[in-house]
Enzyme design. Structure first.
Site, PDB file in Angstrom:
ATOM      1  N   PRO A 248       0.882  -1.326   0.063  1.00 21.23           N
ATOM      2  CA  PRO A 248       0.006   0.189  -0.057  1.00 21.23           C
ATOM      3  C   PRO A 248       0.785   1.305   0.027  1.00 21.23           C
ATOM      4  CG  PRO A 248       0.193  -1.023   2.370  1.00 21.23           C
ATOM      5  CD  PRO A 248       0.962  -1.920   1.435  1.00 21.23           C
TER       6      PRO A 248
ATOM      7  N   ARG B 272      -0.691   4.910  -1.279  1.00 24.78           N
ATOM      8  CA  ARG B 272      -1.721   6.217  -1.127  1.00 24.78           C
ATOM      9  C   ARG B 272      -2.504   6.065   0.230  1.00 24.78           C
ATOM     10  NH1 ARG B 272      -4.188   8.644  -5.449  1.00 24.78           N
ATOM     11  NH2 ARG B 272      -3.672   6.817  -6.621  1.00 24.78           N
TER      12      ARG B 272
ATOM     13  N   CYS C  47       2.978  29.110 -15.678  1.00 19.81           N
ATOM     14  CA  CYS C  47       2.148  29.623 -17.017  1.00 19.81           C
ATOM     15  C   CYS C  47       1.487  28.572 -17.896  1.00 19.81           C
ATOM     16  CB  CYS C  47       3.191  30.443 -17.725  1.00 19.81           C
ATOM     17  SG  CYS C  47       3.993  31.615 -16.789  1.00 19.81           S
TER      18      CYS C  47
HETATM   19  N1  LLP Z   1       2.738  -1.390  -5.997  1.00 19.63           N
HETATM   20  C1  LLP Z   1       2.885  -1.141  -7.224  1.00 19.63           C
HETATM   21  C2  LLP Z   1       3.740  -2.135  -8.115  1.00 19.63           C
HETATM   22  C3  LLP Z   1       2.574   0.122  -7.761  1.00 19.63           C
HETATM   23  O1  LLP Z   1       2.751   0.408  -9.175  1.00 19.63           O
HETATM   24  C4  LLP Z   1       1.799   1.060  -7.019  1.00 19.63           C
HETATM   25  C5  LLP Z   1       1.480   2.381  -7.359  1.00 19.63           C
HETATM   26  C6  LLP Z   1       1.602   0.468  -5.436  1.00 19.63           C
HETATM   27  C7  LLP Z   1       2.141  -0.704  -5.215  1.00 19.63           C
HETATM   28  C8  LLP Z   1       1.003   1.661  -4.833  1.00 19.63           C
HETATM   29  O2  LLP Z   1      -0.357   1.586  -4.974  1.00 19.63           O
HETATM   30  P1  LLP Z   1      -1.246   2.588  -4.262  1.00 19.63           P
HETATM   31  O3  LLP Z   1      -1.629   1.832  -2.708  1.00 19.63           O
HETATM   32  O4  LLP Z   1      -0.660   4.034  -3.706  1.00 19.63           O
HETATM   33  O5  LLP Z   1      -2.493   2.779  -4.886  1.00 19.63           O
HETATM   34  N2  LLP Z   1       0.537   8.971  -9.215  1.00 19.63           N
HETATM   35  C9  LLP Z   1      -0.708   8.325  -9.131  1.00 19.63           C
HETATM   36  C10 LLP Z   1      -1.041   7.080  -8.386  1.00 19.63           C
HETATM   37  C11 LLP Z   1       0.273   6.258  -9.231  1.00 19.63           C
HETATM   38  C12 LLP Z   1       0.522   4.529  -8.733  1.00 19.63           C
HETATM   39  C13 LLP Z   1       1.415   4.005  -9.211  1.00 19.63           C
HETATM   40  N3  LLP Z   1       1.599   2.731  -8.893  1.00 19.63           N
HETATM   41  C14 LLP Z   1      -1.862   9.229  -8.249  1.00 19.63           C
HETATM   42  O6  LLP Z   1      -1.535  10.422  -7.925  1.00 19.63           O
HETATM   43  O7  LLP Z   1      -3.062   9.119  -8.139  1.00 19.63           O
END
Ligand code: LLP
Length: 424
Positions: free
Chosen positions: A274, A276, A349
């Site tokens: 996890p 986010r 900008c």
């Molecule tokens: N594991 C892998 C292989 C991933 O690619 C990611 C996120 C995670 C775990 C973690 O996922 P989470 O629990 O955070 O959903 N910049 C984007 C989010 C990109 C996520 C990329 N991979 C945003 O601001 O929404």
């Protein structure tokens, strides 16, 4: 909200702005700790806590203080680069609890991770497996490996952050995984350890993740029957958080339950990645209104944070709730402001430089605003576009504020650059 405006734990945001300036990312230690505890409790409730590892996805927020806090809580880490490996080690994380994801690991990065003694490589292609095998051979080690499989499940999220569909660049195609495991099992410098799957991010419905888990478990059983017994199952990250008051997100226990109930009676270790959901709601971006610009069609509030500081609205059209901090002694005549719909924009900008559209607020120039739920993929994705120094970051702990990253200085922005030599 306390008397005297918005607070994070026991600290008034007005005080944070006075001491550290704006824009400034503000995190709550208690909120980070609670988010981690929610995972632990959910695992505990299914009798899985002892044989599971929560690997925080460093990419969501890689500040050393945050990594160190999670390391102290017992977390492992999911990394995607040599840079993230170095950060985890610098923050006191245990290399033996690191998993290394990503579709394009360089040989250099593989070597560094092997030398650090990481827990597992999440391999995403047949070529990567061969590269890793060569590199491991050259340093005289066996690389612990999971294959990241792509289950072809629609995670029902923004297309830029969907990763588990067939057309994505991520993972080994589900139908090819069995054969690639057999190949991996024959390579002397590869140790087959587990399986991994991550279908996307900001998932609010637990059903796609549960469907992916079913596919993964069926493959694990098929492999076991063929003599390839896996030690761990890594179900990735992706759990969504609440970004807007009118769009609730499931609690961790609720979101994880369908997956955990499928894992409860099994022997393999369980892992999650996890990002986010551990940091997103624990942080905000504090910014000050520089200019109010009434227009014929729209009223603009130009603030001192911009798309370079928080890229999510510009990149994904993402929504972050925005609250007026209030009780700010530097604001002029707060009582006289009229509530109206504002476009909250930055000084960059580009017309894509906005932090929020159509927000009903009563504003004066000099007011402070809090861009909420900005702890994940905020500072981590910040840039120096328009030669803007990146914000300071602070962590609130009760009534204490720790500066965990100084505001960048303009001179630091071009310290690596040089002008051309003079001719003649
Ligand atoms: N594991 C892998 C292989 C991933 O690619 C990611 C996120 C995670 C775990 C973690 O996922 P989470 O629990 O955070 O959903 N910049 C984007 C989010 C990109 C996520 C990329 N991979 C945003 O601001 O929404």
């Amino acid at each position: 909200m306390h008397d005297g405006g918005l607070h994070v734990e026991g600290v008034a945001l007005t005080d944070v702005a006075t001491r550290f300036g704006t824009p400034c990312y503000v995190y709550s230690r208690a909120a980070l700790t609670m988010a981690y505890a929610a995972y632990r409790d959910a695992l505990q409730a299914h009798g899985l806590a002892e044989r599971s590892l929560i690997c925080y996805a460093v990419k969501a927020n890689s500040n050393l203080a945050i990594l160190n806090l999670f390391a102290e809580l017992g977390a492992g880490f999911d990394i995607v680069s040599g840079g993230e490996l170095a950060r985890v080690i610098a923050a006191g994380g245990d290399p033996g609890k690191i998993v290394f994801s990503g579709v394009g690991k360089s040989r250099e990065e593989m070597r560094a991770a092997l030398e650090a003694g990481i827990h597992c490589f999440n391999v995403e292609s047949a070529s990567e497996l061969e590269h890793l095998s060569e590199v491991a051979g050259s340093v005289g080690r066996r690389a612990p490996v999971s294959l990241r499989v792509n289950p072809d499940v629609d995670p029902k999220t923004h297309p830029y952050i969907s990763t588990g569909l067939k057309n994505a660049k991520f993972g080994v195609a589900f139908d090819e995984a069995f054969a690639l495991y057999r190949r991996a099992a024959t390579l002397p410098h590869i140790a087959v350890k587990g399986i991994d799957c991550h279908i996307g991010s900001q998932l609010l419905d637990p059903a796609p993740a549960a469907e992916a888990a079913d596919k993964v478990l069926a493959l694990v059983d098929r492999l076991a029957a063929a003599g390839i017994a896996l030690e761990h199952i890594d179900l990735g990250g992706g759990m969504g958080i609440q970004y807007r008051t009118d769009e609730p997100a499931p609690a961790a226990a609720e979101y994880l339950a369908p997956m955990l109930s499928r894992l409860a009676g099994r022997r393999e270790k369980l892992m999650f990645e996890p990002g986010r959901s551990l940091v997103g709601n624990a942080g905000l971006l504090l910014t000050r209104v520089e200019v109010l610009k009434p227009g014929e069609e729209k009223h603009f509030a130009v603030v001192d944070a911009a798309m370079n500081d928080l890229m999510r609205p510009a990149l994904y059209d993402a929504w972050h709730d925005i609250a007026r901090v209030g009780a700010d002694t530097t604001a002029k005549g707060a009582a006289t402001a009229e509530t109206m719909s504002y476009e909250i924009v930055g000084p960059v900008c580009e017309s894509g430089d906005f932090l929020g559209h159509d927000r009903l607020l009563a504003l004066n120039e000099g007011d402070l605003l809090a861009i909420l739920s900005a702890g994940a993929y905020g500072m981590a994705m910040a840039s120096n576009y328009n030669s803007r120094p990146r914000p300071a970051e602070v962590m609130v702990d009760g009534s204490i504020v720790h500066l965990i990253r100084r505001r960048e200085d303009v001179t630091q922005l071009f310290v690596l650059e040089s002008t051309l030599p003079r001719e003649g």
